[in-house]
Design an enzyme around this catalytic site. Structure first.
Site, PDB file in Angstrom:
ATOM      1  N   HIS A 190       4.658   5.557  11.575  1.00 32.31           N
ATOM      2  CA  HIS A 190       5.952   4.859  11.466  1.00 32.31           C
ATOM      3  C   HIS A 190       7.135   5.816  11.602  1.00 32.31           C
ATOM      4  O   HIS A 190       8.249   5.370  11.889  1.00 32.31           O
ATOM      5  CB  HIS A 190       6.086   4.185  10.104  1.00 32.31           C
ATOM      6  CG  HIS A 190       5.490   2.812  10.011  1.00 32.31           C
ATOM      7  ND1 HIS A 190       5.699   1.837  10.943  1.00 32.31           N
ATOM      8  CD2 HIS A 190       4.699   2.240   9.061  1.00 32.31           C
ATOM      9  CE1 HIS A 190       5.077   0.720  10.572  1.00 32.31           C
ATOM     10  NE2 HIS A 190       4.452   0.950   9.437  1.00 32.31           N
ATOM     11  N   HIS A 213      -1.101   5.814   8.900  1.00 37.32           N
ATOM     12  CA  HIS A 213      -0.280   4.638   9.242  1.00 37.32           C
ATOM     13  C   HIS A 213       1.202   4.919   8.959  1.00 37.32           C
ATOM     14  O   HIS A 213       2.060   4.714   9.823  1.00 37.32           O
ATOM     15  CB  HIS A 213      -0.784   3.446   8.407  1.00 37.32           C
ATOM     16  CG  HIS A 213       0.023   2.193   8.530  1.00 37.32           C
ATOM     17  ND1 HIS A 213      -0.455   1.063   9.147  1.00 37.32           N
ATOM     18  CD2 HIS A 213       1.269   1.871   8.093  1.00 37.32           C
ATOM     19  CE1 HIS A 213       0.460   0.112   9.089  1.00 37.32           C
ATOM     20  NE2 HIS A 213       1.528   0.573   8.456  1.00 37.32           N
ATOM     21  N   GLU A 214       1.474   5.404   7.747  1.00 36.38           N
ATOM     22  CA  GLU A 214       2.877   5.639   7.394  1.00 36.38           C
ATOM     23  C   GLU A 214       3.478   6.729   8.277  1.00 36.38           C
ATOM     24  O   GLU A 214       4.634   6.641   8.681  1.00 36.38           O
ATOM     25  CB  GLU A 214       3.008   6.028   5.916  1.00 36.38           C
ATOM     26  CG  GLU A 214       2.423   5.017   4.933  1.00 36.38           C
ATOM     27  CD  GLU A 214       2.891   3.594   5.164  1.00 36.38           C
ATOM     28  OE1 GLU A 214       4.040   3.388   5.563  1.00 36.38           O
ATOM     29  OE2 GLU A 214       2.067   2.666   4.959  1.00 36.38           O
ATOM     30  N   GLU A 235       4.424  -2.885  12.709  1.00 38.60           N
ATOM     31  CA  GLU A 235       3.164  -2.905  11.972  1.00 38.60           C
ATOM     32  C   GLU A 235       1.941  -2.927  12.881  1.00 38.60           C
ATOM     33  O   GLU A 235       0.943  -2.279  12.604  1.00 38.60           O
ATOM     34  CB  GLU A 235       3.149  -4.083  10.990  1.00 38.60           C
ATOM     35  CG  GLU A 235       4.217  -3.971   9.907  1.00 38.60           C
ATOM     36  CD  GLU A 235       4.233  -2.613   9.203  1.00 38.60           C
ATOM     37  OE1 GLU A 235       3.232  -1.880   9.260  1.00 38.60           O
ATOM     38  OE2 GLU A 235       5.280  -2.281   8.618  1.00 38.60           O
ATOM     39  N   GLY A 286       0.833  -1.191   0.000  1.00 37.03           N
ATOM     40  CA  GLY A 286       0.000   0.000   0.000  1.00 37.03           C
ATOM     41  C   GLY A 286       0.871   1.245   0.000  1.00 37.03           C
ATOM     42  O   GLY A 286       0.653   2.184  -0.767  1.00 37.03           O
ATOM     43  N   ALA A 287       1.883   1.234   0.862  1.00 37.15           N
ATOM     44  CA  ALA A 287       2.770   2.382   0.987  1.00 37.15           C
ATOM     45  C   ALA A 287       4.002   1.953   1.770  1.00 37.15           C
ATOM     46  O   ALA A 287       4.051   0.848   2.306  1.00 37.15           O
ATOM     47  CB  ALA A 287       2.062   3.531   1.694  1.00 37.15           C
ATOM     48  N   MET A 288       5.004   2.834   1.809  1.00 37.18           N
ATOM     49  CA  MET A 288       6.236   2.526   2.543  1.00 37.18           C
ATOM     50  C   MET A 288       6.726   3.770   3.258  1.00 37.18           C
ATOM     51  O   MET A 288       6.823   4.853   2.676  1.00 37.18           O
ATOM     52  CB  MET A 288       7.299   2.019   1.555  1.00 37.18           C
ATOM     53  CG  MET A 288       8.663   1.777   2.179  1.00 37.18           C
ATOM     54  SD  MET A 288       8.642   0.391   3.343  1.00 37.18           S
ATOM     55  CE  MET A 288      10.047   0.836   4.379  1.00 37.18           C
ATOM     56  N   GLU A 289       7.077   3.572   4.536  1.00 39.74           N
ATOM     57  CA  GLU A 289       7.330   4.683   5.450  1.00 39.74           C
ATOM     58  C   GLU A 289       8.743   5.249   5.378  1.00 39.74           C
ATOM     59  O   GLU A 289       9.326   5.558   6.419  1.00 39.74           O
ATOM     60  CB  GLU A 289       7.022   4.218   6.874  1.00 39.74           C
ATOM     61  CG  GLU A 289       7.973   3.116   7.426  1.00 39.74           C
ATOM     62  CD  GLU A 289       7.505   1.695   7.176  1.00 39.74           C
ATOM     63  OE1 GLU A 289       6.725   1.479   6.239  1.00 39.74           O
ATOM     64  OE2 GLU A 289       7.937   0.795   7.924  1.00 39.74           O
ATOM     65  N   ASN A 290       9.302   5.450   4.190  1.00 39.54           N
ATOM     66  CA  ASN A 290      10.642   6.048   4.125  1.00 39.54           C
ATOM     67  C   ASN A 290      10.617   7.404   4.818  1.00 39.54           C
ATOM     68  O   ASN A 290       9.785   8.250   4.480  1.00 39.54           O
ATOM     69  CB  ASN A 290      11.057   6.239   2.673  1.00 39.54           C
ATOM     70  CG  ASN A 290      10.815   5.010   1.836  1.00 39.54           C
ATOM     71  OD1 ASN A 290      11.381   3.960   2.099  1.00 39.54           O
ATOM     72  ND2 ASN A 290       9.926   5.123   0.856  1.00 39.54           N
TER      73      ASN A 290
END
Ligand SMILES: [Zn+2]
Length: 832
Positions: free
Chosen positions: A294, A290-291, A313, A256-260
Site C-alpha cells: 500500500h 500487504h500493508e 485493496e 488487521g492493520a492499516m497502511e499509514n
C-alpha cells in the site's frame, strides 16, 4: 453526524488546494480528552467563495481565518463554515477532542497487566476530523508537520521520523503529501526493537507487557519486512519514499492493520503470546507485505474517491501473496488464499449485498465502508490474476509502473489504471472490465465426463453465468484429475463459451477425482461432479497438490452453504481426509470451519453433540500421532480443547496438568479449554475470575468476558446482554467478545427472549458505537437460534428505514447466513 457526499467532495476539491498542515496534539491532559491545534494553509480557486473544514471536537476553543477570529460556536454537525475565502488562506483551529474506545479516531486503551495507557490514531475512513481540523477527503493531500506533547515516559511515533526536542515534546519530520486518513500518531510507553535495511530505519513496537513476544517475533517480522522492501523496489521501480518504516502493534484494533505511511498499525494479537501455527505466521507475514504494498498503491497514489477502494485493496491483496511466494519461505501463500481469503470472498458473493468489484457508486464516505469486504479484497485479487492472464505479466507490471509514476503523490481512478494497462499491453479492456469488474456475481464451472472402458471419451467444460446477472467473462485456469494420488491429466484452458471441449483429456484414464480450477487461478463456483464428491473420503488425502485440495475444500464449504452438499457429506470427508492434511492453512482453517460454522449452523441442534464428538475423535487421533510442537499437534490440540466433552481431561488441561508438549505455558490455549468448560456449565463466574487472575492481561480480560457470556445460565445471559447493549462503556473488543460468547447455549429456550431484543437493542447502539466497530458487533451478536421466527424478525428489521448503513449491511449478511442454514437444514433434515 453528516457523512461527506461525493458531490460535496468534487465541489470542494475543485475549489480548494491544501498547501500544508501543521498539527499540534497535547496528549498530556488525562485519559478523557486531548488538545488539538491545527494550522491549515490552502488556496482557493475562486476568491470570495465559501467552503467548510471538517471538525468533530468535544469543544472548539478558538478559530481564526486569515488572522480574523471566527465564532467557535459556529462549528456544528462535524463542520465549520468558512466564508469569504482569499486566494491564499491560513486557518487556525484550537479544539479539545475526545479519545475513542471503539478503534476509530485517537483510540486510548489501558493495559490491565500494568495499568499503562496507550494511544494510537486510526483515521480511516472519516475519523480524521475527530483528531484535527481538516478537509477530509482522499484527494486533498498535503504534507504534515506534527508536534506531540506527551507524558514524560511515553514514546511517540508517527508518519515522519519522531524526535524528542524537549522533555515530553516530540517533533515529527515533515511528510510527503498525504491523504487526511493516513495521518497517525502512536503514543504511550511502547517498547521497541529497531533495525535498518537498505538505508531505511525500521522499528517494531508494542505495549510494554508484550515485550517478550515482540522480541521473540522481531527477527521474523524484520525478515519479511526486508524481503518485501527488496521485492517491491524491484517490481515497482520506485523507492519507498516515506523515510522511516515503523510497524506498531496496537491494542483493540478493529481491522488487521492499516497502511499509514511510515507508521503501519497492526492488531497486537499478531504478536502471538503462545504457540503459533505456521499459517498464523503466514497470515501475519501476508499482512506485513500487504500493508507495505500500500505504500505504493494507496499511499503514493491514492484513489480519488472511495468508490475506487477496490483498487487499493485488490492490488495489495494480490501483491502481498505474490511477494510471499516469490520472496519468502511462504511459497504456499496462494493455498492459504484459497482456503482463507477466497472462502471469505465467496461468502460475500453469496450474500444479497454482493456488488461489482469496481464502479459501485459510493455516494458518501460512510456508504463506501460497506464495500470494504471479501469482494474488494479476495475477488479483486482473483480478478487481477485473470487480468494478468489476459494481458501478460510484463505488460501488467509495465502498466502498474506507469500508473504509479504518472500519479505519484496525487490520485488515480479506475479509468487511469485501466488506461495505463491498456497502453502497456495494447489490449482494449472495455469488454473485459465489463464482465470482470463491473458485473457482480460469479460463473459456475464444472466438467462433464463421458467414459468408455475406464478412459475419458469426451470431456466438456461448462461455464454458466448467473441468469439474473449475465456476463461474459473469459476464464484462464486448469483442470486436473487424480486416482490414488496419481495425477492422470492436467489441462490448461482459457474458456469464453458456455461449453468448451477439453480435447487433451480425451483418451486419458478417467480419474477418481476431477478438480476444475485446480490451481485456483479464477473466481467461480466450482461444482464437483457427484462421482468426485463420492470418492473424496478415500481419495482427497492422497492428492499431493495442496492447492487442489484447498480448491476441493473451498468447493465443499461453498456447497454446504448453498445446500448442495450435506453437512454429513462434509463431515465424512473431514473424518477421512482432515487428519492426514499436511498443509497448515487447510488443516487449521478447515478444523475451525467445521467446529465453528458447519456444526453450529448446518447440523440440527439435537445432532450437534454427536457431530462435535466426530470432530473430537479426528482431533484426538491426530494429536496422538503428531510430533509435539508442530502445527499438526497444535491444530489437533485446539480442536480437542474446543470439542471435547471429557470433563476430566478439560479440568486437567485448565489446571495445567497433562497438557500436550509445548502448550504448558500457553495462556491462549487455556482459554479455549476454559471456554468449553464454561459453555457446558461445568464452571462458574468465580472459576472464570480465577483463570483471569492467572492471566491478568488485555487478552485474558477479553477471554474472561467471552467465557462468562458463554455460561448457560439465565443470570449470566442477562449480565452479558446488559454489558453488551447497555452502554456500559465497553470497548470495541469487549463488545465483540461478549457477543461471541452470548449465544452459546445447549437449549435455545435459555436465549430465546434475546432474539427479538437483538433486533432492537443492537441497532440502537449506533448512538454510541462507531460504524466500523458496530458492523462487527452486529454480525457476531446475530442470534444463533435458527428458526423461521428469527428469520421473520430479521426480515422485518432489514426493512426498517432508520438503520445506519453499517447496521443494515451487517444485518443483510447475517440474515443471508441464517437463511443458508435454514435451507440446508430443510434440504437434509433426516440425513445426518
Ligand atoms: Zn489493505
Amino acid at each position: 453526524m453528516r457523512s461527506l457526499t461525493l458531490a460535496e467532495a468534487r465541489e470542494r476539491s475543485s475549489l480548494i488546494t491544501v498547501t500544508s498542515y501543521a498539527v499540534e496534539l497535547d496528549l498530556d491532559q488525562g485519559a478523557e480528552v486531548f488538545g488539538s491545534r491545527t494550522v491549515v494553509r490552502f488556496a482557493c480557486a475562486e476568491p470570495g467563495a465559501d467552503s467548510w473544514v471538517d471538525l468533530k471536537a468535544r469543544s472548539v476553543e478558538t478559530v481564526s481565518l486569515n488572522g480574523a477570529p471566527l465564532d467557535p460556536a459556529s462549528a456544528a454537525d462535524g463542520r465549520l463554515a468558512l466564508t469569504g475565502l482569499a486566494a491564499d488562506n491560513e486557518l487556525v483551529v484550537a479544539a479539545t477532542m475526545a479519545y475513542s474506545h471503539d478503534g476509530q479516531g485517537l483510540h486510548r486503551a489501558t493495559d490491565p497487566a500494568d495499568d499503562l495507557d496507550y494511544v494510537y490514531g486510526h483515521l480511516f475512513l472519516d475519523a480524521a476530523p475527530s483528531v484535527y481540523a481538516c478537509f477530509d477527503q482522499p484527494d486533498l493531500k498535503a504534507p504534515y508537520d506534527v508536534t506531540v506533547h506527551a507524558p514524560l515516559d511515553w514514546t511517540v511515533l508517527g508518519n515522519g521520523a519522531a524526535e524528542q526536542t524537549s522533555p515530553g515534546t516530540w517533533t515529527l519530520a515533515t511528510t510527503k503529501p498525504l491523504a487526511t486518513y493516513f495521518m497517525t500518531v502512536c503514543a504511550g510507553p511502547y517498547v521497541s526493537v529497531r533495525d535498518e535495511h537498505d538505508g531505511i530505519p525500521l522499528g517494531v513496537h508494542a505495549r510494554a507487557s508484550l515485550r517478550e513476544p515482540l522480541e521473540r517475533h522481531a527477527a521474523e517480522l524484520f525478515d519479511v519486512t526486508k524481503r518485501s522492501f527488496d521485492y517491491f523496489h524491484g517490481l515497482f521501480g520506485i523507492r519507498y519514499p516515506f523515510g522511516e518504516y515503523h510497524q506498531v502493534f496496537v491494542p483493540e484494533f478493529n481491522a488487521g492493520a492499516m497502511e499509514n505511511p511510515g507508521c503501519v498499525t497492526f492488531r497486537d494479537q499478531y504478536l502471538y503470546r503462545g504457540a503459533a501455527t505456521r499459517d498464523e505466521l503466514l497470515t501475519r507475514a501476508n499482512t506485513v507485505s500487504h500493508e507495505m504494498s500500500h505504500m505504493w498503491f494507496g499511499d503514493i497514489v491514492t484513489m480519488k474517491w472511495w468508490d475506487d477502494l477496490w483498487l487499493n485493496e485488490s492490488f495489495a491483496e494480490y501483491m502481498s501473496h505474490r511477494c510471499l511466494v516469490d520472496a519468502t519461505e511462504y511459497t504456499d501463500a496462494w493455498v492459504d488464499s484459497s482456503i482463507v481469503r477466497k472462502v471469505w470472498g465467496y461468502g460475500a458473493e453469496r450474500s444479497p449485498s454482493t456488488h461489482p468489484v469496481a464502479g459501485v457508486e459510493a455516494l458518501d464516505a460512510q456508504s463506501a465502508l460497506q464495500n470494504f469486504d471479501g469482494i474488494s479484497y479476495a475477488k479483486g485479487a482473483a480478478t487481477l490474476r485473470q487480468l494478468i492472464a489476459y494481458v501478460g505479466d510484463d505488460q501488467f507490471i509495465a502498466g502498474v509502473r506507469a500508473y504509479l509514476t504518472d500519479k505519484s503523490y496525487g490520485n488515480g481512478t479506475l479509468a487511469d489504471f485501466l488506461g495505463a494497462i491498456e497502453t502497456a499491453s495494447g489490449k482494449d479492456l472495455e469488454a473485459w472490465s465489463r464482465g470482470w469488474l463491473l458485473t457482480a456475481d460469479r460463473d459456475t464451472i464444472s466438467v462433464e465426463i463421458e467414459e468408455q472402458d475406464g478412459l475419458v471419451e469426451r470431456a466438456v467444460m461448462n461455464r454458466q453465468s448467473p441468469p439474473d446477472r449475465p456476463a461474459d467473462r473469459p476464464h484462464a485456469f486448469d483442470v486436473a484429475g487424480w486416482t490414488d494420488g496419481r495425477e492422470l491429466g492436467r489441462v490448461r484452458a482459457t474458456i469464453t463459451a458456455p461449453e468448451t471441449t477439453l480435447a487433451e483429456l480425451e483418451g486419458t484414464p478417467e480419474p477418481a477425482v476431477l478438480v476444475p480450477n485446480a490451481s485456483d487461478l479464477t473466481w467461480a463456483r466450482v461444482r464437483l461432479s457427484d462421482s468426485t464428491v463420492a470418492a473424496l473420503p478415500t481419495q482427497l488425502a492422497q492428492i499431493p497438490d495442496g492447492q487442489a485440495r484447498a480448491v476441493v475444500w473451498s468447493s465443499l464449504i461453498d456447497g454446504v452453504h448453498g445446500a448442495t452438499t450435506s453437512p454429513e457429506a462434509f463431515l465424512e470427508v473431514f473424518d477421512a481426509a482432515w487428519p492426514h492434511e499436511t498443509n497448515s492453512s487447510i488443516l487449521t482453517r478447515v478444523a475451525a470451519y467445521a467446529e465453528h460454522r458447519v456444526v453450529p449452523y448446518f447440523v440440527p441442534r439435537d445432532q450437534q453433540e454427536a457431530a462435535l464428538a466426530r470432530l473430537n475423535r479426528a482431533g484426538v487421533g491426530l494429536l496422538e500421532r503428531a510430533t509435539a510442537g508442530t502445527t499438526e499437534s497444535l491444530a489437533a490440540a485446539r480442536l480437542v480443547a474446543g470439542t471435547s466433552d471429557d470433563e476430566t481431561l478439560l479440568r486437567a488441561w485448565a489446571d495445567g496438568k497433562g497438557l500436550p508438549a509445548g502448550l504448558e505455558e500457553d495462556g491462549d490455549f487455556r482459554w479455549i479449554v476454559v471456554r468449553n468448560l464454561a459453555s457446558r456449565g461445568l464452571i462458574d463466574v468465580a472459576d472464570i475470575d480465577g483463570f483471569r487472575a492467572k492471566d491478568d492481561t488485555l487478552q485474558g480480560g477479553l477471554n474472561a468476558l467471552l467465557c462468562r457470556a458463554s455460561l448457560p445460565r439465565a443470570e449470566a445471559k442477562a449480565w452479558a446482554w446488559e454489558q453488551l447493549t447497555g452502554r456500559q462503556g465497553r470497548s470495541n473488543y469487549e463488545m465483540v467478545h461478549l457477543a461471541r460468547g452470548f449465544w452459546a447455549a445447549s437449549d435455545d429456550a435459555l436465549v430465546a427472549d434475546y432474539v427479538p431484543r437483538y433486533f432492537t437493542d443492537v441497532p440502537a447502539m449506533s448512538a454510541w458505537v462507531g460504524e466500523d466497530a458496530l458492523s462487527r458487533v452486529v454480525l457476531v451478536a446475530f442470534p444463533r437460534v435458527f428458526t423461521d421466527e428469527t428469520a421473520r424478525l430479521s426480515a422485518e428489521a432489514i426493512s426498517r428505514d432508520d438503520l445506519t448503513p453499517a447496521v443494515h449491511r451487517s444485518l443483510v449478511d447475517a440474515d443471508a447466513e441464517l437463511r443458508e442454514a435454514l435451507a440446508s437444514r430443510a434440504t437434509f433434515a433426516a440425513a445426518v
